[in-house]
Design an enzyme around this catalytic site. Structure first.
Site, PDB file in Angstrom:
ATOM      1  CG  HIS A 167     -11.945  36.150  19.900  1.00  0.00           C
ATOM      2  ND1 HIS A 167     -13.129  35.699  20.440  1.00  0.00           N
ATOM      3  CD2 HIS A 167     -11.127  35.079  19.849  1.00  0.00           C
ATOM      4  CE1 HIS A 167     -13.016  34.414  20.705  1.00  0.00           C
ATOM      5  NE2 HIS A 167     -11.817  34.000  20.354  1.00  0.00           N
ATOM      6  CG  ASP A 202     -10.462  40.883  23.798  1.00  0.00           C
ATOM      7  OD1 ASP A 202      -9.712  40.291  24.602  1.00  0.00           O
ATOM      8  OD2 ASP A 202     -11.038  40.306  22.856  1.00  0.00           O
ATOM      9  CD  GLN A 253      -4.370  35.819  22.303  1.00  0.00           C
ATOM     10  OE1 GLN A 253      -3.246  35.524  22.719  1.00  0.00           O
ATOM     11  NE2 GLN A 253      -5.276  34.900  22.030  1.00  0.00           N
ATOM     12  CB  CYS A 309     -12.984  32.842  17.559  1.00  0.00           C
ATOM     13  SG  CYS A 309     -13.403  31.210  18.095  1.00  0.00           S
ATOM     14  CE  LYS A 323      -7.615  33.343  25.022  1.00  0.00           C
ATOM     15  NZ  LYS A 323      -7.633  32.302  23.994  1.00  0.00           N
TER      16      LYS A 323
HETATM   17  C1  LIG Z   1      -8.381  38.416  21.427  1.00  0.00           C
HETATM   18  C2  LIG Z   1      -9.275  37.423  22.111  1.00  0.00           C
HETATM   19  N1  LIG Z   1     -10.387  37.837  22.705  1.00  0.00           N
HETATM   20  C3  LIG Z   1     -11.222  37.017  23.355  1.00  0.00           C
HETATM   21  C4  LIG Z   1     -10.954  35.670  23.421  1.00  0.00           C
HETATM   22  C5  LIG Z   1     -11.910  34.797  24.154  1.00  0.00           C
HETATM   23  O1  LIG Z   1     -11.297  34.219  25.257  1.00  0.00           O
HETATM   24  P1  LIG Z   1     -12.096  33.160  26.137  1.00  0.00           P
HETATM   25  O2  LIG Z   1     -12.467  32.049  25.192  1.00  0.00           O
HETATM   26  O3  LIG Z   1     -11.123  32.735  27.173  1.00  0.00           O
HETATM   27  O4  LIG Z   1     -13.281  33.846  26.665  1.00  0.00           O
HETATM   28  C6  LIG Z   1      -9.812  35.167  22.806  1.00  0.00           C
HETATM   29  C7  LIG Z   1      -9.529  33.721  22.802  1.00  0.00           C
HETATM   30  O5  LIG Z   1      -8.875  33.203  21.923  1.00  0.00           O
HETATM   31  C8  LIG Z   1      -8.947  36.066  22.139  1.00  0.00           C
HETATM   32  O6  LIG Z   1      -7.832  35.650  21.547  1.00  0.00           O
END
Ligand SMILES: Cc1ncc(COP(=O)(O)O)c(C=O)c1O
Length: 415
Positions: free
Chosen positions: A122, A199, A202, A366, A225
């Protein structure tokens, strides 16, 4: 096995009609819905004991401080953290990763060092490392993605080498659904003295995650999430690293002593929490953790594996029209199904599904480098599942996709 139809009743928004049709919410990778218990926790805070934390000597402040810190303990336990001081409250995964990039990484990544990430990140776990690499004259390297959508580890022993300072990787891809072997990669990174950031945006909402078992140095996740409120999340940092880190933001709350000349820092983890925090959000995330723990994270994961396999099977009917992304092995993927067609733009699919009350996501999610440069498409359609999704909803998705294909491409011979 979870009873999704029963669980659904705990979520007021899922009783909503969209264009007169029952809402089928399949955009859980973007954000999840919230159960009544979480919503009520927020109302209870504002109606019953709203006040600032860590400062007051009055009853309300003592109550909010106690609930705020109890929530921290609960959330820390939920991810297997050895202590609550290892859990820093942040706004979301993005802020957690930026905190690491601007503190530990700025101090430890130097000229000629390497940061290793993957082609399936992401933007939140990519752009901060691009910026850091530029600032520190370091090199950003990538673990490639195979055609099946898994990490290509054939060259891993050269990618993780004595110059590697940090391995920053997603636990589960928000586009492909791939679950990565983060424990093995962490062990490899530690063997060359590198740190590891996971990260977990998910994974924490969908699988049992235990930071002690994974042995990672940093792990970031978002409340919104995982049934909790927006604007709150967690960053776990291993003790030895946390103790060496300098503060990120400075100001109130994070200090112990301040003079006209300077300041000393508060205890951990408050040292990293400048200003008034998201008190309601933290306590609300604690309520979300209660809800998930009552279901059991093994059961949550199993339900999503089953529903994803059901969806992949049902969608096979459309295999001539759509390319489906992500691993075929159910053990290697979570509850996300991305697909694209050369004939219909995912946004058009999303609009048709929306008319039927079905919420999916269409776009690059993203993860532009992965979607555009690796998968070779401008966008994909993505259905992502959670505890309240049923096989009937998957059936409706498939039927509506067939209708959409007929509408857009009347010449297609579809079943
Ligand atoms: C794998 C992953 N990393 C990071 C993020 C970023 O999350 P946030 O927007 O809550 O900071 C997301 C959000 O879709 C994601 O799916």
């Amino acid at each position: 096995m979870l009873d999704a139809a029963k669980i659904k009743q705990d979520f007021p928004i899922l009783a909503k009609l969209v264009y007169g049709k029952p809402l089928v919410y399949l955009d859980n990778a973007a954000t999840s819905q919230k159960p009544s218990s979480v919503i009520q926790t927020l109302v209870d805070y504002y109606e019953g004991y709203n006040s600032n934390v860590h400062r007051g000597v009055h009853a309300l402040s003592m109550e909010s401080t106690q609930r705020y810190e109890e929530a921290r303990e609960k959330i820390a336990r939920f991810i297997g953290s050895p202590g609550s001081e290892n859990l820093i409250y942040v706004r979301n995964t993005t802020e957690g990763i930026n905190l690491v990039a601007n503190t530990w990484a700025r101090a430890n990544v130097n000229d000629g060092d390497e940061i290793l990430t993957t082609e399936m990140e992401h933007h939140s776990n990519l752009v901060p490392w691009q910026q850091l690499a530029k600032a520190r004259n370091a090199t950003l390297r990538f673990i490639p993605v195979t055609d099946e959508g898994t990490l290509d580890l054939s060259n891993i022993d050269s990618l993780i080498n004595h110059r590697t300072k940090l391995v920053a990787m997603t636990h589960m891809s928000n586009v492909l659904g791939t679950i990565n072997p983060v424990k093995d990669l962490t062990a490899k990174a530690h063997a060359v003295g590198a740190h590891v950031l996971i990260d977990a945006a998910q994974s924490v909402p969908h699988l049992p995650v235990d930071v002690t078992h994974l042995d990672c140095d940093f792990l970031a996740f978002s409340s919104h999430k995982m049934l909790g409120p927006t604007g709150i999340g967690g960053l776990y940092v291993k003790s030895d690293t946390l103790e060496q880190m300098e503060p990120f933001l400075t100001g109130g709350e994070m200090v112990q002593e301040v003079t006209f000349e300077g300041a000393t820092w508060n205890d951990l983890p408050m040292r990293f929490e400048a200003g008034t925090p998201n008190i309601a959000g933290s306590i609300g995330l604690g309520a979300a953790v209660d809800y998930l723990e009552a279901l059991g994270m093994e059961n949550v994961h199993q339900h999503e594996t089953e529903i994803t396999q059901y969806a992949l099977q049902a969608l096979k009917e459309l295999a001539e029209e759509f390319t489906f992304y992500g691993p075929t092995d159910p053990a290697r993927r979570g509850g996300i199904v991305s697909f694209s067609s050369p004939h219909v733009h995912p946004h058009d699919l999303g609009t048709i599904l929306d008319q039927a009350g079905i919420a999916i996501r269409a776009g690059h999610h993203c993860a532009m480098p992965l979607v555009r440069d690796r998968l070779g498409v401008a966008a994909t359609a993505r259905a992502s599942f959670y505890i309240y999704n049923t096989t009937e909803e998957v059936d409706l998705l498939v039927t509506t996709l067939k209708d959409a294909l007929r509408y857009f491409s009347k010449s297609l011979s579809l079943p």
